[in-house]
Design a protein around this motif. Structure first.
Motif, PDB file in Angstrom:
ATOM      1  N   PRO A 479      13.040   1.008   8.124  1.00  0.00           N
ATOM      2  CA  PRO A 479      11.668   1.487   8.323  1.00  0.00           C
ATOM      3  C   PRO A 479      11.099   2.146   7.066  1.00  0.00           C
ATOM      4  O   PRO A 479      11.797   2.316   6.068  1.00  0.00           O
ATOM      5  N   GLU A 480       9.824   2.520   7.175  1.00  0.00           N
ATOM      6  CA  GLU A 480       9.147   3.284   6.112  1.00  0.00           C
ATOM      7  C   GLU A 480       9.239   2.573   4.764  1.00  0.00           C
ATOM      8  O   GLU A 480       9.535   3.182   3.727  1.00  0.00           O
ATOM      9  N   THR A 481       8.979   1.270   4.736  1.00  0.00           N
ATOM     10  CA  THR A 481       9.204   0.470   3.542  1.00  0.00           C
ATOM     11  C   THR A 481       8.545   1.069   2.302  1.00  0.00           C
ATOM     12  O   THR A 481       9.190   1.194   1.245  1.00  0.00           O
ATOM     13  N   ALA A 482       7.291   1.409   2.392  1.00  0.00           N
ATOM     14  CA  ALA A 482       6.568   1.888   1.212  1.00  0.00           C
ATOM     15  C   ALA A 482       7.177   3.178   0.672  1.00  0.00           C
ATOM     16  O   ALA A 482       7.394   3.328  -0.535  1.00  0.00           O
ATOM     17  N   ALA A 483       7.461   4.117   1.564  1.00  0.00           N
ATOM     18  CA  ALA A 483       8.017   5.398   1.122  1.00  0.00           C
ATOM     19  C   ALA A 483       9.419   5.225   0.550  1.00  0.00           C
ATOM     20  O   ALA A 483       9.778   5.844  -0.461  1.00  0.00           O
ATOM     21  N   ILE A 484      10.232   4.363   1.177  1.00  0.00           N
ATOM     22  CA  ILE A 484      11.591   4.120   0.688  1.00  0.00           C
ATOM     23  C   ILE A 484      11.546   3.493  -0.700  1.00  0.00           C
ATOM     24  O   ILE A 484      12.306   3.889  -1.611  1.00  0.00           O
ATOM     25  N   GLU A 485      10.673   2.514  -0.898  1.00  0.00           N
ATOM     26  CA  GLU A 485      10.600   1.857  -2.209  1.00  0.00           C
ATOM     27  C   GLU A 485      10.193   2.836  -3.300  1.00  0.00           C
ATOM     28  O   GLU A 485      10.719   2.789  -4.421  1.00  0.00           O
TER      29      GLU A 485
END
Length: 771
Positions: A479-485
């Motif tokens: 989850p949270e692709t943008a924040a993780i990237e």
């Protein structure tokens, strides 16, 4: 990042043909041509797939029969093989031509499409490019970096494709280094099973084998798209239907695999003009997350039938002898079900009382019932309770631990279940700590490690400084692709052991390495001898896998060899693990696994080459309940609400269900078509109920934005998607994984199991205003 479309005018049309059949063959031929693989060598390779003396499929984990069919592979399994043995190469020249910033604009499909990685690489920030690095230098640098970091700040992730041998070595490497941070693919899909089943029946895995499928006289399916995610299972379902066994399916979307099927294995069936076998005798499209309510209704119907049988002096519908001898907690379960209100059951399940009573009647007449399920049960806030309620349904009629009956969690990746069996876990209670310490002269760290969600939390808050991946595409799967990237780039170390390029490789940390490895299909020669690896399938059977194709590059190393070299560079002298001996002869790794887990792996090297493999010691299969009471437990859910701590009562809030296409496996996207849903040319689509669309003023192909509904101050949005009317319950909508993972809050997961609740994400949908 480029949009996941390959045409300006995608088409979405109903697909009313059977799964399998000529559609599968046509798709497979097209994919072969695209990879430049229309050769006799390719078909000879596929002929060895899932057979004794051959290799185990790198796609799904469905069981491998002792007596295989001529073509023991499905469309998706063949695509996975073609994807791996492609002649295309992602080599030094490729990385010389492209910067990482440029590649970040490519789609997942286009990155993997470049072919096999061929040489070890290190990211050079001054060039914004990957440059070749010698293996020994890469190992020395990574070892030095790891030794300069707090082990508790480093995560050792494992993809579901790694062998039992590599997985066992990997977890020893991590623990000797000082880290129990060992998340794996199970954390993202079936951890609800791994937590729920032991509490219910004392086993973390299913209880059935292929012999049980041959003997059953009824099946349930809950929350599984079998035609896409485990297509070879359709053969056993078809055989059951042909002998008259009812198959009752509960799923929000109508999926073709459990509706109609034509077996490509049967020439006469392929040439027949009919529409193939009707796979589900009854198919109920319940609301997303309505499973507990539906199962409660079925159980309520069974109690009513038992009452009527008792009153009439007829044989009981409940298996009272089994319940009395083997079960605990039945009285509380009975009270919960009898007290449940039919109006609430209908509202929460989206099904009628008559439908659930019909299911109860069919179930009450069966003698040998298998309950199959997938992530439609596990990827919810109450995923554990979903699993345990299905077990309750089986226990009340004694459908556990006897031939032709039991619980069947259908796992995803090909060895994801086996990795947990040999030690890939953050939980100390699941490993033989004292044995490891005695065998290898080191101290296992005693703190619980990080699972997938906790690893993501550490990436976001900065407490995770290093991430070492044995396969996979972690950042896209969570989850949270943008924040993780964004946070990933702040780490000190990023190591990716891979066969193909993916987006996670492009998230450059302070120090980033790509270490290319052999694939499972490739010849693995160590010390002049071809080696064999092993995997565990969904039915807890252990199989040998023999790679025979030539390696994509002479520079590739095997996963066990890479693990051993990293360990020697990092923890040399800190244990008595004979890394070089193990790499020279994988049978010694299997001896070590047997020594650590003697009940499951007795005579490992002697038995794993047997056709059909050998079955692990699953107590519940023999009515041995390895629970705290020594009995199977009826466990009661808290309620029916799919999102117990989010207000979803507003009519403009929808439950998003993420799905996979039949042109992908997990994060590997083979193309932009989803033949079994009639979607051609796009993955940027949301499927909605027609009445919901009309209420919002939407028509087919309108452009929309999707935003997560959550009161946490974080904006999560997917922009410029198409919308299309679909046969899906009102209030639900569906779209593709992994693109829509960006909408899933990290905290929106199965309580206790931490599986992302990807099948019930609360969202709002708005029409885009034309510029």
């Amino acid at each position: 990042m480029d949009r996941s479309e390959n045409t300006d005018k995608p088409t979405i049309e109903p697909y009313d043909r059977p799964t399998g059949g000529w559609g599968s063959i046509k798709s497979l031929v097209e994919k072969s041509a695209q990879e430049g693989l229309l050769t006799s060598t390719v078909w000879a390779t596929l002929e060895r797939q899932n057979k004794a003396g051959g290799y185990q499929c790198v796609s799904c984990s469905w069981a491998k029969p002792a007596d295989p069919r001529p073509f023991e592979y499905c469309e998706n399994g063949a695509k996975a093989t073609l994807w791996e043995i492609t002649p295309k190469r992602c080599d030094r020249d490729f990385f010389r031509k492209h910067t990482v910033s440029e590649l970040l604009e490519w789609t997942d499909h286009d990155l993997e499409k470049q072919g096999r990685l061929t040489t070890p690489l290190k990211y050079d920030p001054s060039l914004d490019q990957y440059i070749p690095i010698a293996w020994d230098k890469a190992f020395r640098e990574i070892g030095a970096l790891l030794n300069d970091m707090d082990p508790k700040s480093v995560v050792f992730y494992v993809s579901g494709r790694a062998s039992l041998e590599a997985s066992h070595m990997w977890q020893l490497f991590a623990r000797i280094y000082g880290s129990n941070n060992l998340p794996d693919s199970s954390n993202m899909c079936h951890e609800s099973t791994s937590v729920g089943l032991p509490e219910s029946i004392g086993s973390p895995v299913g209880t059935v084998t292929l012999d049980d499928f041959d003997a059953c006289d009824m099946m349930f399916f809950f929350g599984h798209n079998t035609g896409t995610n485990a297509p070879r299972l359709l053969h056993w379902v078809q055989e059951a239907r042909k002998r008259g066994a009812p198959v009752i399916t509960f799923n929000p979307l109508q999926e073709r695999g459990l509706m109609r099927f034509k077996s490509p294995q049967q020439p006469f069936e392929m040439l027949s003009p009919d529409e193939g076998t009707k796979m589900s005798s009854d198919y109920y499209q319940l609301k997303g997350g309505g499973d507990i309510a539906a199962m409660t209704g079925i159980a309520k119907a069974v109690f009513a039938l038992d009452d009527a049988a008792t009153e009439a002096g007829k044989p009981r519908v409940l298996d009272t002898a089994f319940i009395e001898e083997h079960c605990h907690g039945f009285e509380a379960f009975e009270s919960f079900v009898r007290d449940a209100d039919w109006t609430e059951i209908e509202r929460c399940s989206g099904l009628t009382r008559s439908d659930l009573e019909h299911t109860g009647r069919v179930y009450s007449k069966a003698e040998r019932v298998i309950a199959n399920y997938g992530m439609g049960l596990t990827q919810h806030r109450h995923g554990i309770e979903n699993v345990q309620m299905l077990v309750n349904l089986l226990l009340m009629r004694g459908m556990m631990g006897k031939t032709g009956a039991g619980i069947s969690p259908i796992r995803g990746h090909s060895n994801v279940q086996g990795q947990r069996t040999v030690g890939i876990t953050e939980k100390l209670e699941l490993i033989p700590v004292e044995k490891f310490e005695a065998f290898y002269d080191f101290t296992v760290p005693k703190e619980k490690g990080r699972d997938t969600v906790e690893s993501c939390e550490g990436i976001l808050d900065g407490s995770v400084k290093g991430f070492v991946c044995l396969g996979g595409n972690f950042s896209r799967a969570v989850p949270e692709t943008a924040a993780i990237e964004q946070a990933w780039r702040k780490m000190r170390l990023n190591v990716q052991i891979s066969t193909k390029l993916n987006r996670n490789h492009l998230l450059a940390a302070e120090n980033t390495y790509i270490l290319p490895c052999l694939g499972r299909l490739e010849r693995d020669t160590q010390n002049g001898v071809d080696q064999t690896v092993s995997i565990e399938d969904s039915t807890a059977c252990i199989h040998a896998s023999f790679g025979r194709t030539e390696p994509a590059s002479k520079e590739l190393l095997s996963e066990p060899r890479i693990t051993a070299e990293l360990a020697k560079a990092t923890i040399d002298g800190k244990s008595s693990v004979p890394w070089d001996e193990w790499v020279a002869d994988y049978s010694k790794i299997r001896d070590a696994i047997e020594r650590a887990y003697p009940d499951d792996f007795s005579q490992f090297n002697e038995r794993f080459r047997e056709p059909g493999g050998f079955h692990r010691d699953i107590g519940a299969s023999k009515r041995e309940w390895r629970t705290e009471t020594g009995r199977a437990h009826f466990l009661i859910p808290e309620g029916f609400d799919v999102n117990p701590d989010i207000d979803t009562t507003s009519p403009d809030v929808f439950k998003l269900i993420t799905v996979r296409s039949n042109d992908q496996f997990n994060t590997s996207v083979y193309g932009y078509d989803d033949r079994l849903r009639g979607v051609d040319g796009t993955r940027m689509i949301i499927l909605m109920n027609a009445a919901d669309m009309k209420r919002l003023g939407l028509t087919d192909h309108d452009r929309i934005d999707i935003e997560t509904v959550a009161d946490d101050g974080v904006a999560r949005k997917a922009e410029d998607y198409r919308v299309h009317a679909w046969n899906i319950p009102a209030g639900d909508c569906a779209g593709y994984f992994p693109e829509l993972n960006a909408l899933i809050p990290l905290w929106h997961h199965s309580r206790r199991a931490h599986v992302p609740a990807a099948k019930s994400v609360p969202v709002r949908i708005t029409k885009r205003v034309a510029n």
